[in-house]
Design a protein around this motif. Sequence first.
Motif, PDB file in Angstrom:
ATOM      1  N   PHE A 133      -2.940   7.128 -11.271  1.00 55.20           N
ATOM      2  CA  PHE A 133      -1.880   7.769 -10.502  1.00 55.20           C
ATOM      3  C   PHE A 133      -1.468   9.072 -11.183  1.00 55.20           C
ATOM      4  N   THR A 154       8.452   6.111  -5.405  1.00 59.89           N
ATOM      5  CA  THR A 154       8.006   5.385  -4.216  1.00 59.89           C
ATOM      6  C   THR A 154       6.607   4.822  -4.410  1.00 59.89           C
ATOM      7  N   VAL A 155       5.749   5.586  -5.057  1.00 64.36           N
ATOM      8  CA  VAL A 155       4.400   5.098  -5.369  1.00 64.36           C
ATOM      9  C   VAL A 155       4.468   3.901  -6.304  1.00 64.36           C
ATOM     10  N   TYR A 157       5.308  14.564  -1.061  1.00 68.38           N
ATOM     11  CA  TYR A 157       4.062  14.080  -0.469  1.00 68.38           C
ATOM     12  C   TYR A 157       3.407  13.063  -1.378  1.00 68.38           C
ATOM     13  N   ILE A 158       2.601  12.211  -0.770  1.00 77.14           N
ATOM     14  CA  ILE A 158       1.753  11.252  -1.482  1.00 77.14           C
ATOM     15  C   ILE A 158       0.384  11.314  -0.830  1.00 77.14           C
ATOM     16  N   ALA A 181       9.305  10.744  -4.719  1.00 79.85           N
ATOM     17  CA  ALA A 181       7.945  10.455  -4.251  1.00 79.85           C
ATOM     18  C   ALA A 181       7.172   9.638  -5.286  1.00 79.85           C
ATOM     19  N   LEU A 182       7.307  10.007  -6.557  1.00 79.99           N
ATOM     20  CA  LEU A 182       6.626   9.284  -7.627  1.00 79.99           C
ATOM     21  C   LEU A 182       7.139   7.844  -7.738  1.00 79.99           C
ATOM     22  N   ILE A 220      -4.484   8.014  -6.518  1.00 82.35           N
ATOM     23  CA  ILE A 220      -3.317   8.434  -5.754  1.00 82.35           C
ATOM     24  C   ILE A 220      -2.585   9.516  -6.541  1.00 82.35           C
ATOM     25  N   VAL A 234      -1.530   4.397  -0.332  1.00 81.87           N
ATOM     26  CA  VAL A 234      -0.543   5.213   0.392  1.00 81.87           C
ATOM     27  C   VAL A 234       0.232   4.334   1.371  1.00 81.87           C
ATOM     28  N   ASP A 250       0.904  12.401 -11.398  1.00 84.28           N
ATOM     29  CA  ASP A 250       2.080  13.197 -11.046  1.00 84.28           C
ATOM     30  C   ASP A 250       1.590  14.634 -10.970  1.00 84.28           C
ATOM     31  N   ALA A 309       1.046  12.413  -6.244  1.00 85.74           N
ATOM     32  CA  ALA A 309       2.281  12.715  -5.521  1.00 85.74           C
ATOM     33  C   ALA A 309       2.928  13.959  -6.099  1.00 85.74           C
ATOM     34  N   ALA A 334       2.926   2.545  -0.474  1.00 85.99           N
ATOM     35  CA  ALA A 334       4.022   3.474  -0.754  1.00 85.99           C
ATOM     36  C   ALA A 334       4.869   3.704   0.491  1.00 85.99           C
TER      37      ALA A 334
END
Length: 411
Positions: free
Chosen positions: A199, A93-94, A239-240, A90-91, A220, A247, A201, A222, A250
């Motif tokens: 961002f 992907t961001v 999740y994000i 997920a991270l 954002i 979003v 985490d 995640a 992502a």
Amino acid sequence: MFSKKFLDLKSDILKKIQKNFQYVDEISEINTLKVLEAMQQLKISDAHFKPSTGYAYGDISREKLDELYAKIFKAERALVRTQFVSGTHALATVLFGILRPNDELVSLTGAPYDTMQTVIGYSHEAKGSLKEFGINYHELPLVDGKVDIDGIKKIVTPKTKVAMIQRSRGYSMRYPLSIKDIEKICNEVKKVNSDCVTFVDNCYGEFVETQEPVEVGADIAAGSLIKNIGGGIAPTGGYIVGRSDLVELASYRLTAPGMGDELGASLGDPRLLYQGLFLAPHVTAQALKSAIFASALFSSLGYKTHPLTDDKRGDIIQAIELGTPEKLIAFCRAIQKNSPVDSFAAPEPWDMPGYEDKIIMAAGTFVQGASIELSADGPLRPPYIVYLQGGLTFEHSLIAILSAAQEICDN
């Protein structure tokens, strides 16, 4: 099962930490109400628990879950998917969704944990890393285990595209970040570069406090569904949450440009994601109580623990410095032995993908690798710190933690 010495120690400690437990219960109640009201306002029903297949256009389960996460996290948009294989996925992907060649990424919390270092590709080169895509990267070293607030203006520049903030400790003795810490960091970044994306985490941090990062200035955030937010029931996923445009970027990385979050079958049993989210504040409280008890117990036995028993917590992780590889292995084996699943297994150190040192991991969990369930792990490197996290019930954690302490002291 336990000697009189440890039974007496348990009783003494439980008396001393009742105020700590009361504080945790108050947070759990506030967060439970927040989740409950969100589910009521969005009219969650049995219809949202039905799986879908194929392209899954118009999947009401998927769409409603995204809406629910956005509401709880006070975010403009959310992307919640079982297609995320881990929190790191997920991270990543961001980062891959937002960053472009020649953009600059900075980490404001020192070196990220091992698996994120391979995503970035500077300390640990990996094929397909951000480095290979021409992303520039810098780190702001921690000062005495804390973020160097004054140093932010030196490392964040008008060229910086993303400032990454790791909330939890990872495999270190650094301080996890509180929501106030995150707010202060985000404010400092925006003073230097208002366009820089902050961002977070958020792994291991959900529902530890009554607010989440997006509420206090993060653009954002995640995390993983098999940590706090999945309540020990979600079978996989991530999740994000955050600003709608971010979003969306992502989502294009998760699926494909132009497709984004409009596709993705629910599969399996979506009910587990909804029910896990509902239980998450309570389960997180159980994990926090487990960590507090472990800190108090091992501190009383002369071991260095972080956080200390009365410290305010930003995540569910309890670090205990054991000093020798033998004690680290013995601790993990005791936790495994007192697990409901695979209790007969004896953990061995192994070369876990994405990590530089051998890792030993105790995880007798119903969901493989779920660190909201009681688990313990650590790298075999000095000073041989074990990282304890999770606990679906405090009663189980108490038994397992006490057993680990007795095992170490008796040998």
